[in-house]
Design a protein around this motif. Structure first.
Motif, PDB file in Angstrom:
ATOM      1  N   THR A  28     -23.007 -77.347  16.926  1.00 10.27           N
ATOM      2  CA  THR A  28     -24.350 -77.265  16.339  1.00 10.27           C
ATOM      3  C   THR A  28     -24.403 -76.196  15.259  1.00 10.27           C
ATOM      4  O   THR A  28     -24.982 -76.407  14.191  1.00 10.27           O
ATOM      5  CB  THR A  28     -25.388 -76.965  17.438  1.00 10.27           C
ATOM      6  OG1 THR A  28     -25.320 -77.989  18.425  1.00 10.27           O
ATOM      7  CG2 THR A  28     -26.796 -76.887  16.876  1.00 10.27           C
ATOM      8  N   LEU A  29     -23.779 -75.052  15.529  1.00 15.21           N
ATOM      9  CA  LEU A  29     -23.754 -73.974  14.542  1.00 15.21           C
ATOM     10  C   LEU A  29     -23.062 -74.422  13.264  1.00 15.21           C
ATOM     11  O   LEU A  29     -23.554 -74.180  12.163  1.00 15.21           O
ATOM     12  CB  LEU A  29     -23.045 -72.741  15.118  1.00 15.21           C
ATOM     13  CG  LEU A  29     -22.931 -71.552  14.169  1.00 15.21           C
ATOM     14  CD1 LEU A  29     -24.289 -70.899  13.987  1.00 15.21           C
ATOM     15  CD2 LEU A  29     -21.919 -70.571  14.679  1.00 15.21           C
ATOM     16  N   ILE A  30     -21.940 -75.098  13.396  1.00 15.16           N
ATOM     17  CA  ILE A  30     -21.197 -75.569  12.222  1.00 15.16           C
ATOM     18  C   ILE A  30     -22.008 -76.612  11.462  1.00 15.16           C
ATOM     19  O   ILE A  30     -22.082 -76.576  10.231  1.00 15.16           O
ATOM     20  CB  ILE A  30     -19.814 -76.108  12.640  1.00 15.16           C
ATOM     21  CG1 ILE A  30     -18.956 -74.961  13.169  1.00 15.16           C
ATOM     22  CG2 ILE A  30     -19.126 -76.810  11.484  1.00 15.16           C
ATOM     23  CD1 ILE A  30     -17.666 -75.376  13.830  1.00 15.16           C
ATOM     24  N   LEU A  31     -22.645 -77.535  12.175  1.00 15.14           N
ATOM     25  CA  LEU A  31     -23.481 -78.543  11.515  1.00 15.14           C
ATOM     26  C   LEU A  31     -24.644 -77.893  10.773  1.00 15.14           C
ATOM     27  O   LEU A  31     -24.982 -78.283   9.651  1.00 15.14           O
ATOM     28  CB  LEU A  31     -24.001 -79.555  12.531  1.00 15.14           C
ATOM     29  CG  LEU A  31     -22.959 -80.515  13.118  1.00 15.14           C
ATOM     30  CD1 LEU A  31     -23.573 -81.342  14.236  1.00 15.14           C
ATOM     31  CD2 LEU A  31     -22.378 -81.398  12.044  1.00 15.14           C
ATOM     32  N   GLN A  32     -25.278 -76.893  11.383  1.00 19.14           N
ATOM     33  CA  GLN A  32     -26.388 -76.190  10.726  1.00 19.14           C
ATOM     34  C   GLN A  32     -25.907 -75.503   9.450  1.00 19.14           C
ATOM     35  O   GLN A  32     -26.582 -75.542   8.418  1.00 19.14           O
ATOM     36  CB  GLN A  32     -27.005 -75.166  11.666  1.00 19.14           C
ATOM     37  CG  GLN A  32     -27.806 -75.763  12.798  1.00 19.14           C
ATOM     38  CD  GLN A  32     -28.240 -74.716  13.825  1.00 19.14           C
ATOM     39  OE1 GLN A  32     -27.758 -73.593  13.830  1.00 19.14           O
ATOM     40  NE2 GLN A  32     -29.160 -75.114  14.697  1.00 19.14           N
ATOM     41  N   ALA A  33     -24.737 -74.872   9.533  1.00 19.32           N
ATOM     42  CA  ALA A  33     -24.194 -74.168   8.367  1.00 19.32           C
ATOM     43  C   ALA A  33     -23.877 -75.155   7.243  1.00 19.32           C
ATOM     44  O   ALA A  33     -24.173 -74.891   6.068  1.00 19.32           O
ATOM     45  CB  ALA A  33     -22.942 -73.393   8.759  1.00 19.32           C
ATOM     46  N   LEU A  34     -23.302 -76.296   7.586  1.00 23.56           N
ATOM     47  CA  LEU A  34     -23.000 -77.300   6.570  1.00 23.56           C
ATOM     48  C   LEU A  34     -24.267 -77.868   5.948  1.00 23.56           C
ATOM     49  O   LEU A  34     -24.353 -78.033   4.729  1.00 23.56           O
ATOM     50  CB  LEU A  34     -22.149 -78.421   7.173  1.00 23.56           C
ATOM     51  CG  LEU A  34     -20.705 -78.053   7.516  1.00 23.56           C
ATOM     52  CD1 LEU A  34     -20.037 -79.184   8.280  1.00 23.56           C
ATOM     53  CD2 LEU A  34     -19.922 -77.715   6.252  1.00 23.56           C
ATOM     54  N   ARG A  35     -25.257 -78.158   6.770  1.00 25.37           N
ATOM     55  CA  ARG A  35     -26.526 -78.681   6.240  1.00 25.37           C
ATOM     56  C   ARG A  35     -27.201 -77.662   5.321  1.00 25.37           C
ATOM     57  O   ARG A  35     -27.733 -78.004   4.272  1.00 25.37           O
ATOM     58  CB  ARG A  35     -27.461 -79.071   7.374  1.00 25.37           C
ATOM     59  CG  ARG A  35     -27.068 -80.375   8.021  1.00 25.37           C
ATOM     60  CD  ARG A  35     -28.159 -80.892   8.954  1.00 25.37           C
ATOM     61  NE  ARG A  35     -27.767 -82.183   9.467  1.00 25.37           N
ATOM     62  CZ  ARG A  35     -27.437 -82.430  10.734  1.00 25.37           C
ATOM     63  NH1 ARG A  35     -27.482 -81.460  11.624  1.00 25.37           N
ATOM     64  NH2 ARG A  35     -27.078 -83.636  11.115  1.00 25.37           N
ATOM     65  N   GLN A  36     -27.184 -76.404   5.742  1.00 26.14           N
ATOM     66  CA  GLN A  36     -27.790 -75.360   4.923  1.00 26.14           C
ATOM     67  C   GLN A  36     -27.061 -75.247   3.585  1.00 26.14           C
ATOM     68  O   GLN A  36     -27.702 -75.117   2.538  1.00 26.14           O
ATOM     69  CB  GLN A  36     -27.749 -74.026   5.665  1.00 26.14           C
ATOM     70  CG  GLN A  36     -28.395 -72.900   4.904  1.00 26.14           C
ATOM     71  CD  GLN A  36     -28.339 -71.590   5.671  1.00 26.14           C
ATOM     72  OE1 GLN A  36     -27.772 -71.505   6.755  1.00 26.14           O
ATOM     73  NE2 GLN A  36     -28.919 -70.561   5.101  1.00 26.14           N
TER      74      GLN A  36
END
Length: 80
Positions: A28-36
């Motif tokens: 989830t953290l990695i997905l959030q960082a990529l989306r941001q």
């Protein structure tokens, strides 16, 4: 879709630590960082830093636009 990447050990540890501190799964953290990252790139219309964009200038210095009338027009390209 699955993507497999090799992370440097220091980055891996930083991600694991951040996920634990945020109490979110690592994925989830990695997905959030990529989306941001993707949204900040697409929302950004300029590569200039905010400090540059918000610069107001010096009140003692004339505005650049005040010199426009004194500028010479561009020279016509000579074809021959």
């Amino acid at each position: 879709m699955q993507i497999m990447i090799d992370l440097p050990p220091d980055l891996e540890q930083d991600l694991i630590r951040q996920a634990a501190q945020s109490n979110v799964p690592l994925q989830t953290l990695i997905l959030q960082a990529l989306r941001q990252l993707i949204h900040s790139k697409s929302d950004s219309t300029s590569q200039w830093l905010e400090v540059i964009l918000s610069y107001k200038g010096s009140p003692d210095f004339p505005a650049f636009e005040s010199y426009r009338d004194e500028l010479l027009p561009p020279r016509e390209a000579e074809l021959f």
